[in-house]
Design a protein around this motif. Structure first.
Motif, PDB file in Angstrom:
ATOM      1  N   GLY A   1       0.719  -1.301  -0.006  1.00  0.00           N
ATOM      2  CA  GLY A   1       0.086   0.103   0.037  1.00  0.00           C
ATOM      3  C   GLY A   1       0.758   1.118   0.209  1.00  0.00           C
ATOM      4  N   TRP A   2       0.400   2.319   0.328  1.00  0.00           N
ATOM      5  CA  TRP A   2       0.841   3.673   0.351  1.00  0.00           C
ATOM      6  C   TRP A   2       1.711   3.825   1.660  1.00  0.00           C
ATOM      7  N   HIS A   3       2.872   4.322   1.408  1.00  0.00           N
ATOM      8  CA  HIS A   3       3.804   4.234   2.616  1.00  0.00           C
ATOM      9  C   HIS A   3       4.983   5.390   2.285  1.00  0.00           C
ATOM     10  N   ASP A   4       5.672   5.800   3.631  1.00  0.00           N
ATOM     11  CA  ASP A   4       6.685   6.588   3.295  1.00  0.00           C
ATOM     12  C   ASP A   4       6.297   8.028   2.929  1.00  0.00           C
ATOM     13  N   PRO A   5       5.231   8.594   3.775  1.00  0.00           N
ATOM     14  CA  PRO A   5       4.872   9.974   3.337  1.00  0.00           C
ATOM     15  C   PRO A   5       6.055  10.985   3.703  1.00  0.00           C
ATOM     16  N   ARG A   6       6.257  11.872   3.010  1.00  0.00           N
ATOM     17  CA  ARG A   6       7.451  13.042   3.130  1.00  0.00           C
ATOM     18  C   ARG A   6       7.186  13.951   2.601  1.00  0.00           C
ATOM     19  N   VAL A   7       7.612  15.117   3.266  1.00  0.00           N
ATOM     20  CA  VAL A   7       7.922  16.336   2.841  1.00  0.00           C
ATOM     21  C   VAL A   7       9.519  16.578   2.409  1.00  0.00           C
ATOM     22  N   ILE A   8       9.869  17.004   1.178  1.00  0.00           N
ATOM     23  CA  ILE A   8      11.190  16.802   1.023  1.00  0.00           C
ATOM     24  C   ILE A   8      11.557  18.082   0.222  1.00  0.00           C
ATOM     25  N   PRO A   9      12.912  18.607   0.095  1.00  0.00           N
ATOM     26  CA  PRO A   9      13.216  19.840  -1.012  1.00  0.00           C
ATOM     27  C   PRO A   9      12.678  19.103  -2.378  1.00  0.00           C
ATOM     28  N   TYR A  10      12.064  20.377  -2.950  1.00  0.00           N
ATOM     29  CA  TYR A  10      11.419  20.304  -4.231  1.00  0.00           C
ATOM     30  C   TYR A  10      12.742  19.757  -5.271  1.00  0.00           C
ATOM     31  N   GLN A  11      12.659  18.752  -6.022  1.00  0.00           N
ATOM     32  CA  GLN A  11      13.981  18.143  -6.687  1.00  0.00           C
ATOM     33  C   GLN A  11      13.104  17.180  -7.617  1.00  0.00           C
ATOM     34  N   PRO A  12      13.931  16.894  -8.734  1.00  0.00           N
ATOM     35  CA  PRO A  12      13.468  15.836  -9.730  1.00  0.00           C
ATOM     36  C   PRO A  12      13.281  14.785  -9.368  1.00  0.00           C
ATOM     37  N   ILE A  13      12.274  13.946 -10.057  1.00  0.00           N
ATOM     38  CA  ILE A  13      11.920  12.618  -9.681  1.00  0.00           C
ATOM     39  C   ILE A  13      12.815  11.530 -10.624  1.00  0.00           C
ATOM     40  N   ALA A  14      13.478  10.469 -10.032  1.00  0.00           N
ATOM     41  CA  ALA A  14      14.195   9.822 -10.934  1.00  0.00           C
ATOM     42  C   ALA A  14      13.361   8.439 -11.083  1.00  0.00           C
ATOM     43  N   LEU A  15      13.081   8.390 -12.251  1.00  0.00           N
ATOM     44  CA  LEU A  15      12.342   7.183 -12.748  1.00  0.00           C
ATOM     45  C   LEU A  15      12.962   6.195 -13.766  1.00  0.00           C
ATOM     46  N   ASP A  16      12.796   5.049 -13.766  1.00  0.00           N
ATOM     47  CA  ASP A  16      13.445   4.089 -14.668  1.00  0.00           C
ATOM     48  C   ASP A  16      12.742   4.621 -15.993  1.00  0.00           C
TER      49      ASP A  16
END
Lengths: 361, 361
Positions: free
Chosen positions: A42-57
């Motif tokens: 399910g959904w996990h690891d909710p977090r507010v982080i510095p605005y940054q690129p998303i790295a996706l395969d």
């Protein structure tokens, strides 16, 4: 999920853009919210982080099969420094209806709003205060499983980014010219027109560019089956004032169920103005325009709130509405709804949700 | 663009999966091709780099408005060690037709094929050799400009990734059961059905999952207007042998113009078998099935090449075709086309393009 939202603050704050030069969706705040979904967990690891690129395969399914959903809403800073959200529950309810249609797992609405509150708390100094400005909020879900089979993804990310935006009409509300599209179709019953998903927008770009080249702001879509019923404008629902009553296309499955649309209907009914949701043909609208029964027309959406329509063009036949000027009702709706949203006038409906109180001194 | 393709080789080669356990689109080679587009500058910086995640701004338009196009083709290793591609020019021509519909800039077909040759050269030891295996190639374009206005992106990436894939039917060609979808619609005239774009696939997932739950492999889509004309199967075009002639839905703008479809038509005509491209209703097909005139049915696509259809189910009324067995013509088409593709039999059409000769000893 009862996991606590983790907060990682940036140590490199960006310079904020001038409030008079914000535009729409061009600048983003210092932080973003993100949480992950994996099948089984399910959904996990909710977090507010510095605005940054998303790295996706590069095989992530969002790039290939388009499983992605988004929402759009705004936060406003009131004169007394509170931060208000406009009916955020409705956005997350709609997001889950879109998710269902696209085979994307539900996002718990309460967790989404809690995430949004946390993000706003961290980036509250990004919310502009000048007349007509606001903070545009873009929650979205993308399918991230790196696998090329055509099947629902087993992994997703839910992300919220935020952008300070300017007044949609810097010189005041101005009527727009709309081109009635007869060749291209946005959506059809049985399709995904009701969902706020990327494909609906990609398919509309070409018609929109052609209309712009002809001097029109956006297109008005007709239904995909008979090509005669009015559906919606590019990024807005549409309303027509005909002999004192307000008519709008009924939600038939291929039209987006706009939250501004719903609020306008509630507001009009609160004022004892009759609203008729029904199938409306472009032909009857032109007839009403010709014989003086079409008094006003306007679009509704999160970005512009109310956008008066001064001219339609169907099959090279322009129809000027209300002399090309903003109608009285359109102006009153705009003033009332933006007044409620910015906390300047009373909110009899309980629409506004306080995301944060006045800043501690 | 006459820029040289830069090659950066990985120093961490992955372990290759067992040829008997490849599946489809689950494993990716050591490298990928990528080039960038920016408005004004065009496509630039073509490069083969180690297979790696793509880092995109969360506001990148592909996540929100779905401007993305893909293609799919295969490379085969012949018994004498050459590497063959099946009609790659047609893929890049179609990609540009899709690009045009979605407002994406053209990709020069010759550069794309040159990129593909270079990538195959670097990763040629990934091309499997067992009967029925091949290297699946996925070129795609994504809109990467980080801006939330609904307008065509000013930045893009063109990427090619490759995946060694197994025999689609490890135990030989087997007929599939197909569910005729009556509630959901894939595409409509005036929409984007003809384009190979993500949104067309996202919208189909729900119907596909419902059909799977009922024991069917894929859905057969009907037209979005009258809901009676046959369009295509999930990821394949469809053909029906009726009294010796082969019929297939005509390309009407909402159907994907399959390259396998086109090749099958050319092959059949080469054999002097009449092919009729026309509008076909599901009703007449059922009538033909009932009175024995429907002799065979099959789907065509890059993944399975030919997929015999043993059963249709329309409105809870199953129709068994050819006793549920693979028809003679379907089998002959499969053997011939896969034979040509794998270089085992003569290619009288000049379809195969040599991507690389036998490896130097």
């Amino acid at each position: 999920m009862t996991e606590l939202i983790r907060v990682e603050r940036t140590d490199k704050k960006k310079n904020k853009p001038e409030q008079g030069k914000l535009g729409f969706g061009k600048h983003f705040t210092d932080h973003m919210f993100i949480m992950n979904y994996t099948d089984g967990r399910g959904w996990h690891d909710p977090r507010v982080i510095p605005y940054q690129p998303i790295a996706l395969d590069p095989a992530a399914k969002v790039f290939h099969y388009g499983q992605t959903i988004f929402e759009g809403l705004k936060a406003y800073r009131t004169d007394d420094g509170r931060i208000l959200l406009f009916r955020p529950q409705l956005n997350f309810e709609r997001m889950n209806r879109s998710n269902e249609r696209l085979g994307v797992p539900d996002v718990d609405g309460e967790i989404a709003i809690e995430a949004l509150r946390k993000l706003i708390e961290v980036d509250r100094d990004w919310i502009p205060s000048e007349e007509g400005t606001s903070l545009y909020i873009r929650p979205f879900v993308i399918a991230t499983e790196p696998e090329l089979g055509v099947s629902p993804s087993l992994e997703y990310q839910f992300i919220i980014i935020m952008s300070p935006v300017g007044a949609y009409y810097p010189e005041g509300v101005n009527p727009v010219k709309i081109y009635v599209e007869c060749d291209y179709v946005r959506a059809v019953r049985g399709g995904v027109g009701e969902a706020k998903t990327a494909g609906n927008y990609a398919g509309g770009l070409k018609a929109q560019e052609l209309a712009k080249a002809k001097g029109y702001t956006q297109v008005l879509w007709l239904d995909g089956v008979q090509r005669k019923y009015i559906e919606e404008v590019g990024s807005m629902n549409v309303f027509f004032k005909l002999e004192g009553k307000v008519h709008t296309p009924i939600l038939n499955g291929s039209i987006l169920a706009g939250i501004t649309r719903r609020s306008i209907i509630e507001l009009l009914r609160h004022w004892n103005i009759e609203v008729v949701e029904r199938a409306i043909t472009i032909e009857e609208l032109y007839e009403a325009g010709r014989d003086g029964r079409l008094e006003e027309a306007f679009g509704t959406g999160t970005a512009a709130v109310i956008s008066p329509i001064g001219e339609l063009n169907w099959q090279d036949d322009p129809l000027v509405i209300n002399g090309g000027k903003t109608g009285e009702l359109s102006a009153k709706l705009y003033d009332t709804l933006t007044g409620i949203q910015q906390g300047r006038i009373a909110d009899p409906f309980g629409w506004m949700v306080e995301a944060a109180g006045p800043e501690a001194k």
